[in-house]
Enzyme design. Structure first.
Site, PDB file in Angstrom:
ATOM      1  N   ASN A   1       0.843  -1.192   0.000  1.00 31.81           N
ATOM      2  CA  ASN A   1       0.000   0.000   0.000  1.00 31.81           C
ATOM      3  C   ASN A   1       0.888   1.255   0.000  1.00 31.81           C
ATOM      4  O   ASN A   1       1.554   1.565   0.990  1.00 31.81           O
ATOM      5  CB  ASN A   1      -0.890  -0.057   1.251  1.00 31.81           C
ATOM      6  CG  ASN A   1      -1.824   1.122   1.351  1.00 31.81           C
ATOM      7  OD1 ASN A   1      -1.439   2.262   1.109  1.00 31.81           O
ATOM      8  ND2 ASN A   1      -3.056   0.854   1.716  1.00 31.81           N
TER       9      ASN A   1
ATOM     10  N   ASN B   1      12.239  -7.339   2.542  1.00 32.04           N
ATOM     11  CA  ASN B   1      12.130  -8.768   2.863  1.00 32.04           C
ATOM     12  C   ASN B   1      10.688  -9.276   2.858  1.00 32.04           C
ATOM     13  O   ASN B   1      10.456 -10.470   2.703  1.00 32.04           O
ATOM     14  CB  ASN B   1      12.764  -9.002   4.247  1.00 32.04           C
ATOM     15  CG  ASN B   1      12.400 -10.348   4.831  1.00 32.04           C
ATOM     16  OD1 ASN B   1      12.979 -11.365   4.464  1.00 32.04           O
ATOM     17  ND2 ASN B   1      11.403 -10.382   5.729  1.00 32.04           N
TER      18      ASN B   1
ATOM     19  N   SER C   1      14.536 -14.942  -4.343  1.00 34.74           N
ATOM     20  CA  SER C   1      14.436 -16.387  -4.077  1.00 34.74           C
ATOM     21  C   SER C   1      15.042 -17.153  -5.239  1.00 34.74           C
ATOM     22  O   SER C   1      15.015 -16.667  -6.387  1.00 34.74           O
ATOM     23  CB  SER C   1      12.966 -16.790  -3.929  1.00 34.74           C
ATOM     24  OG  SER C   1      12.852 -18.202  -3.915  1.00 34.74           O
TER      25      SER C   1
ATOM     26  N   TYR D   1       4.590 -16.598  -7.440  1.00 35.99           N
ATOM     27  CA  TYR D   1       5.773 -16.326  -6.612  1.00 35.99           C
ATOM     28  C   TYR D   1       7.030 -16.217  -7.481  1.00 35.99           C
ATOM     29  O   TYR D   1       7.833 -15.298  -7.319  1.00 35.99           O
ATOM     30  CB  TYR D   1       5.908 -17.451  -5.585  1.00 35.99           C
ATOM     31  CG  TYR D   1       6.992 -17.281  -4.561  1.00 35.99           C
ATOM     32  CD1 TYR D   1       6.815 -16.435  -3.461  1.00 35.99           C
ATOM     33  CD2 TYR D   1       8.193 -17.985  -4.659  1.00 35.99           C
ATOM     34  CE1 TYR D   1       7.810 -16.300  -2.499  1.00 35.99           C
ATOM     35  CE2 TYR D   1       9.187 -17.856  -3.706  1.00 35.99           C
ATOM     36  CZ  TYR D   1       8.996 -17.018  -2.621  1.00 35.99           C
ATOM     37  OH  TYR D   1       9.985 -16.885  -1.664  1.00 35.99           O
TER      38      TYR D   1
ATOM     39  N   ALA E   1       7.266 -15.469 -10.663  1.00 37.83           N
ATOM     40  CA  ALA E   1       7.205 -14.249 -11.474  1.00 37.83           C
ATOM     41  C   ALA E   1       7.516 -13.028 -10.610  1.00 37.83           C
ATOM     42  O   ALA E   1       8.238 -12.116 -11.031  1.00 37.83           O
ATOM     43  CB  ALA E   1       5.828 -14.109 -12.119  1.00 37.83           C
TER      44      ALA E   1
ATOM     45  N   LYS F   1       9.298 -12.881  -7.807  1.00 39.34           N
ATOM     46  CA  LYS F   1      10.710 -12.841  -7.401  1.00 39.34           C
ATOM     47  C   LYS F   1      11.610 -12.511  -8.591  1.00 39.34           C
ATOM     48  O   LYS F   1      12.626 -11.825  -8.437  1.00 39.34           O
ATOM     49  CB  LYS F   1      11.113 -14.169  -6.750  1.00 39.34           C
ATOM     50  CG  LYS F   1      10.427 -14.420  -5.401  1.00 39.34           C
ATOM     51  CD  LYS F   1      10.824 -13.379  -4.361  1.00 39.34           C
ATOM     52  CE  LYS F   1      10.274 -13.709  -2.985  1.00 39.34           C
ATOM     53  NZ  LYS F   1      10.656 -12.715  -1.969  1.00 39.34           N
TER      54      LYS F   1
ATOM     55  N   ILE G   1      14.852 -22.275   3.391  1.00 46.25           N
ATOM     56  CA  ILE G   1      15.199 -21.791   4.724  1.00 46.25           C
ATOM     57  C   ILE G   1      14.115 -22.258   5.692  1.00 46.25           C
ATOM     58  O   ILE G   1      12.941 -21.903   5.526  1.00 46.25           O
ATOM     59  CB  ILE G   1      15.300 -20.243   4.740  1.00 46.25           C
ATOM     60  CG1 ILE G   1      16.178 -19.725   3.586  1.00 46.25           C
ATOM     61  CG2 ILE G   1      15.789 -19.751   6.088  1.00 46.25           C
ATOM     62  CD1 ILE G   1      17.620 -20.182   3.564  1.00 46.25           C
TER      63      ILE G   1
HETATM   64  P1  NAP Z   1       7.679 -15.399   6.997  1.00 45.10           P
HETATM   65  O1  NAP Z   1       8.158 -16.049   8.255  1.00 45.10           O
HETATM   66  O2  NAP Z   1       6.281 -15.641   6.550  1.00 45.10           O
HETATM   67  O3  NAP Z   1       7.962 -13.837   7.097  1.00 45.10           O
HETATM   68  C1  NAP Z   1       7.440 -12.935   6.155  1.00 45.10           C
HETATM   69  C2  NAP Z   1       7.040 -11.676   6.885  1.00 45.10           C
HETATM   70  O4  NAP Z   1       6.563 -10.724   5.906  1.00 45.10           O
HETATM   71  C3  NAP Z   1       5.896 -11.911   7.876  1.00 45.10           C
HETATM   72  O5  NAP Z   1       6.201 -11.311   9.113  1.00 45.10           O
HETATM   73  C4  NAP Z   1       4.713 -11.230   7.184  1.00 45.10           C
HETATM   74  O6  NAP Z   1       3.754 -10.686   8.085  1.00 45.10           O
HETATM   75  C5  NAP Z   1       5.401 -10.110   6.449  1.00 45.10           C
HETATM   76  N1  NAP Z   1       4.537  -9.580   5.417  1.00 45.10           N
HETATM   77  C6  NAP Z   1       3.753 -10.261   4.537  1.00 45.10           C
HETATM   78  N2  NAP Z   1       3.060  -9.414   3.777  1.00 45.10           N
HETATM   79  C7  NAP Z   1       3.397  -8.163   4.170  1.00 45.10           C
HETATM   80  C8  NAP Z   1       3.012  -6.864   3.764  1.00 45.10           C
HETATM   81  N3  NAP Z   1       2.102  -6.686   2.795  1.00 45.10           N
HETATM   82  N4  NAP Z   1       3.560  -5.794   4.391  1.00 45.10           N
HETATM   83  C9  NAP Z   1       4.455  -5.961   5.385  1.00 45.10           C
HETATM   84  N5  NAP Z   1       4.862  -7.172   5.819  1.00 45.10           N
HETATM   85  C10 NAP Z   1       4.342  -8.254   5.214  1.00 45.10           C
HETATM   86  O7  NAP Z   1       8.578 -15.867   5.757  1.00 45.10           O
HETATM   87  P2  NAP Z   1      10.163 -15.950   5.536  1.00 45.10           P
HETATM   88  O8  NAP Z   1      10.455 -17.314   5.097  1.00 45.10           O
HETATM   89  O9  NAP Z   1      10.895 -15.368   6.683  1.00 45.10           O
HETATM   90  O10 NAP Z   1      10.291 -15.036   4.243  1.00 45.10           O
HETATM   91  C11 NAP Z   1      10.974 -13.789   4.236  1.00 45.10           C
HETATM   92  C12 NAP Z   1      11.364 -13.475   2.794  1.00 45.10           C
HETATM   93  O11 NAP Z   1      12.282 -14.471   2.335  1.00 45.10           O
HETATM   94  C13 NAP Z   1      10.202 -13.491   1.826  1.00 45.10           C
HETATM   95  O12 NAP Z   1      10.338 -12.462   0.874  1.00 45.10           O
HETATM   96  C14 NAP Z   1      10.334 -14.834   1.155  1.00 45.10           C
HETATM   97  O13 NAP Z   1       9.748 -14.861  -0.119  1.00 45.10           O
HETATM   98  C15 NAP Z   1      11.829 -14.971   1.099  1.00 45.10           C
HETATM   99  N6  NAP Z   1      12.310 -16.346   0.941  1.00 45.10           N
HETATM  100  C16 NAP Z   1      12.050 -17.294   1.890  1.00 45.10           C
HETATM  101  C17 NAP Z   1      12.510 -18.604   1.698  1.00 45.10           C
HETATM  102  C18 NAP Z   1      12.272 -19.690   2.698  1.00 45.10           C
HETATM  103  O14 NAP Z   1      12.612 -20.847   2.398  1.00 45.10           O
HETATM  104  N7  NAP Z   1      11.728 -19.415   3.869  1.00 45.10           N
HETATM  105  C19 NAP Z   1      13.237 -18.909   0.546  1.00 45.10           C
HETATM  106  C20 NAP Z   1      13.466 -17.921  -0.405  1.00 45.10           C
HETATM  107  C21 NAP Z   1      13.005 -16.638  -0.194  1.00 45.10           C
HETATM  108  P3  NAP Z   1       2.483 -11.570   8.574  1.00 45.10           P
HETATM  109  O15 NAP Z   1       3.028 -12.885   8.997  1.00 45.10           O
HETATM  110  O16 NAP Z   1       1.890 -10.745   9.654  1.00 45.10           O
HETATM  111  O17 NAP Z   1       1.608 -11.702   7.365  1.00 45.10           O
END
Ligand code: NAP
Length: 266
Positions: free
Chosen positions: A70, A94, A150, A163, A165, A167, A196
């Site tokens: 937003n 992130n 990612s 996802y 597209a 990333k 992760i």
């Molecule tokens: P996570 O534990 O779900 O953390 C993501 C955080 O982003 C959550 O606190 C979430 O808040 C917040 N969020 C979501 N939508 C949002 C918005 N519109 N505005 C502000 N905050 C928002 O996931 P994670 O694994 O740590 O992922 C972190 C990043 O790493 C992401 O970009 C993900 O795509 C990337 N990534 C993760 C992995 C993996 O294996 N875990 C691998 C590659 C890339 P709420 O929970 O309150 O919705």
């Protein structure tokens, strides 16, 4: 004896989606390196809890609730940071989420949501914080943007077109902005994590669509040459390097971090 100053001492860093998972680990690591951290997350209570947890460790942290998709929310957030700190040295984009499903059944809502948070979210923050990030420093210090992409945006992943597209779009934004802001000494890089563990993204849910299935995660981890899934702290270490002066000559790069896993088709 006073503590030695960390390599990010005196700097201000914003980390989005930092209430949990990888973002929280990055916020903690940057704070341990001396930065004043501003946590941003969708959920106000979760953001406050994360900020309080860092302060309990003696680290410098505050928290704000904002939806990165937003633009008005993000503009307001950026004004607050400008008012309170008067500077921004490090921006970590992130915030992200998954809404996996077969493309032929994917709803417009799930396509838009993931793209809005990941790509538009990073666009919103980079634009809103541009006046602070683009301001050249008398001491020549670089400012840093670190985008959490990612491996899915590089290699693709089945049942995850939205996802992948998004990333890939974030990687494009990274490369474009790196060129645009390089003359201003703003480095823009992306991190492409593999699998992760210990985050919501990889925690199974009942419907199996809002987060990656544990079974899939376990299957992939069995093929990781380094012998384990990644940890949020692994990504945080790389983010801290990209946020520091040690990476001043690195820009426009996408750095993969996945324990040696380079092909996701397992
Ligand atoms: P996570 O534990 O779900 O953390 C993501 C955080 O982003 C959550 O606190 C979430 O808040 C917040 N969020 C979501 N939508 C949002 C918005 N519109 N505005 C502000 N905050 C928002 O996931 P994670 O694994 O740590 O992922 C972190 C990043 O790493 C992401 O970009 C993900 O795509 C990337 N990534 C993760 C992995 C993996 O294996 N875990 C691998 C590659 C890339 P709420 O929970 O309150 O919705």
């Amino acid at each position: 004896m006073s503590k030695p100053a960390g390599r990010l001492s005196g700097q201000v860093a914003v980390v989005t989606g930092a209430a949990r998972g990888i973002g929280r680990a990055i916020a903690r690591r940057l704070a341990q390196d001396g930065a004043a951290i501003v946590i941003c997350d969708l959920d106000p209570a979760a953001a406050d809890e994360a900020g309080a947890a860092l302060r309990k460790e003696g680290l410098n942290a505050s928290a704000t609730a904002a939806d990165v998709s937003n633009a008005a929310d993000v503009d307001q957030f950026a004004s607050e940071v400008a008012h309170k700190h008067g500077r921004l040295d490090i921006l970590v984009n992130n915030a992200g989420l998954v809404r996996d499903g077969a493309l032929h059944k994917m709803s417009d809502e799930n396509w838009m949501l993931v793209n809005d948070v990941v790509v538009r979210g990073a666009f919103n923050t980079c634009r809103a914080f541009a006046p602070l990030l683009r301001a050249k420093r008398a001491d020549g210090a670089h400012r840093k943007v670190v985008n959490i992409a990612s491996v899915s945006g590089i290699y693709g992943r089945e049942l995850s077109a939205n996802y992948c597209a998004a990333k890939a779009g974030l990687i494009g934004l990274t490369k474009a902005l790196a060129r645009e802001w390089a003359p201003l000494q703003v480095n823009v890089n992306a991190i492409a994590p593999g699998f992760i563990g210990g985050t919501t993204l990889t925690t199974p849910t009942d419907d199996g669509l809002t987060a990656m299935k544990q079974e899939f995660f376990d299957r992939v981890v069995a093929h990781i040459p380094i012998g384990r899934g990644g940890r949020p702290e692994d990504v945080a270490g790389l983010a801290a390097y990209l946020a520091s002066a040690e990476s001043d000559y690195v820009t426009g790069q996408v750095i993969e971090i996945h324990g040696g896993l380079e092909i996701l088709k397992v």
